[in-house]
Write a protein that holds these residues in place. Structure first.
Motif, PDB file in Angstrom:
ATOM      1  N   UNK A 236       0.837  -1.065  -0.059  1.00 33.31           N
ATOM      2  CA  UNK A 236       0.012  -0.025   0.126  1.00 33.31           C
ATOM      3  C   UNK A 236       0.720   1.246  -0.104  1.00 33.31           C
ATOM      4  N   UNK A 237       0.524   2.381  -0.823  1.00 30.80           N
ATOM      5  CA  UNK A 237       1.031   3.410  -0.862  1.00 30.80           C
ATOM      6  C   UNK A 237       0.483   4.230   0.369  1.00 30.80           C
ATOM      7  N   UNK A 238       1.400   4.799   1.409  1.00 27.17           N
ATOM      8  CA  UNK A 238       0.804   5.445   2.537  1.00 27.17           C
ATOM      9  C   UNK A 238      -0.124   6.791   2.223  1.00 27.17           C
ATOM     10  N   UNK A 239       0.123   7.363   0.828  1.00 25.92           N
ATOM     11  CA  UNK A 239      -0.401   8.633   0.497  1.00 25.92           C
ATOM     12  C   UNK A 239      -2.115   8.150   0.151  1.00 25.92           C
ATOM     13  N   UNK A 240      -2.095   6.701  -0.060  1.00 24.99           N
ATOM     14  CA  UNK A 240      -3.508   6.383  -0.542  1.00 24.99           C
ATOM     15  C   UNK A 240      -4.425   5.618   0.614  1.00 24.99           C
ATOM     16  N   UNK A 241      -3.736   5.582   1.739  1.00 22.86           N
ATOM     17  CA  UNK A 241      -4.455   4.776   2.583  1.00 22.86           C
ATOM     18  C   UNK A 241      -5.374   5.569   3.674  1.00 22.86           C
ATOM     19  N   UNK A 242      -5.417   6.820   3.468  1.00 18.62           N
ATOM     20  CA  UNK A 242      -6.405   7.707   4.558  1.00 18.62           C
ATOM     21  C   UNK A 242      -6.696   8.974   3.529  1.00 18.62           C
ATOM     22  N   UNK A 243      -8.002   9.539   4.192  1.00 17.96           N
ATOM     23  CA  UNK A 243      -8.406  10.844   3.752  1.00 17.96           C
ATOM     24  C   UNK A 243      -9.052  11.395   4.753  1.00 17.96           C
ATOM     25  N   UNK A 244      -8.874  12.747   4.864  1.00 22.42           N
ATOM     26  CA  UNK A 244      -9.676  13.664   6.051  1.00 22.42           C
ATOM     27  C   UNK A 244     -10.386  14.670   5.189  1.00 22.42           C
ATOM     28  N   UNK A 245     -11.845  15.017   5.756  1.00 21.08           N
ATOM     29  CA  UNK A 245     -12.403  16.037   5.273  1.00 21.08           C
ATOM     30  C   UNK A 245     -12.993  16.986   6.526  1.00 21.08           C
ATOM     31  N   UNK A 246     -12.584  17.896   6.819  1.00 16.34           N
ATOM     32  CA  UNK A 246     -12.956  18.780   8.020  1.00 16.34           C
ATOM     33  C   UNK A 246     -13.564  20.032   7.601  1.00 16.34           C
ATOM     34  N   UNK A 247     -14.889  20.083   7.611  1.00 15.74           N
ATOM     35  CA  UNK A 247     -15.785  21.442   6.816  1.00 15.74           C
ATOM     36  C   UNK A 247     -15.352  21.306   5.436  1.00 15.74           C
TER      37      UNK A 247
END
Length: 233
Positions: A91-102
């Motif tokens: 897994x590419x660490x950049x593709x394993x998470x996402x965040x949306x705050x407002x």
């Protein structure tokens, strides 16, 4: 068999679809207008031989800018579609998470869904679209936390979905859970936590398949119209 006989070979549905893909690309790039696109697409689906298909794209580049035209030799059959899309690898660490705050996030189009994808939405929203995605493994986990926000997971037909999330004054969508998957298809586990928010799961056709079905309905409509015209004459 001589080369002169090759254009007389019967074309397959896959051959016609390869030509249709070149036409769609040409339409998107402005090389064809809608009228020309419609005329050539009709000719594509009516073509019965390679010789009838070849002139349709003679003046167009194929996707990627290579030379035009339809190959007049049969290509080896591709392996099972799902097996081709389970690509493995780290897994590419950049593709394993996402965040949306407002705010919002999207993962869609051609990307590789990792073995575990973590996402967080607070007063925001996110979309995880797996219709065109490759998969890092036969089973992947999407861990979604939605607080006063939402996350939508979109899967194609044939993918098995398991929903294990917990909702407090919010919820996880279980409508697609329990639908049997195709043999060899990936399994997607949706887990996490929703508070005053929700995690939805939708099953949709890939865009290319929807376009193909629209064009098929359009072609059938034209054929029915032509048949009625012939009966009236």
């Amino acid at each position: 068999m001589t080369d002169d006989a090759v254009p007389d070979l019967r074309a397959s549905d896959a051959d016609r679809e390869r030509v249709a893909d070149i036409l769609r690309e040409a339409l998107a790039e402005g090389r064809l207008d809608m009228e020309e696109f419609g005329e050539r697409l009709d000719a594509t689906y009516k073509a019965r031989t390679y010789g009838e298909l070849e002139p349709i794209t003679r003046d167009l580049p194929s996707p990627g800018g290579a030379a035009p035209v339809v190959s007049l030799s049969k290509e080896p059959a591709r392996g099972g579609a799902w097996a081709d899309r389970i690509v493995g690898g780290d897994d590419d660490s950049r593709s394993t998470w996402a965040v949306a705050v407002m705010s919002g996030f999207q993962r869609k189009g051609r990307w590789t869904a990792p073995r575990r994808f973590n996402c967080f939405a607070f007063w925001g929203g996110g979309e995880i679209d797996l219709r065109e995605a490759d998969f890092a493994d036969r089973e992947i986990v999407i861990n979604a936390v939605a607080i006063m926000g939402g996350v939508d997971v979109v899967v194609p037909p044939g993918v098995e979905v398991v929903v294990r999330g917990i909702g407090i004054m919010g919820g996880f969508d279980h409508r697609e859970a329990g639908v049997p998957g195709d043999p060899g298809a990936p399994r997607v586990i949706v887990t996490g936590f929703a508070f005053w928010g929700g995690v939805g799961v939708q099953r949709k056709l890939p865009r290319a398949e929807k376009q193909r079905l629209r064009e098929e309905r359009r072609r059938e409509k034209l054929e029915r119209k032509e048949a009625r015209r012939e009966l009236d004459t």
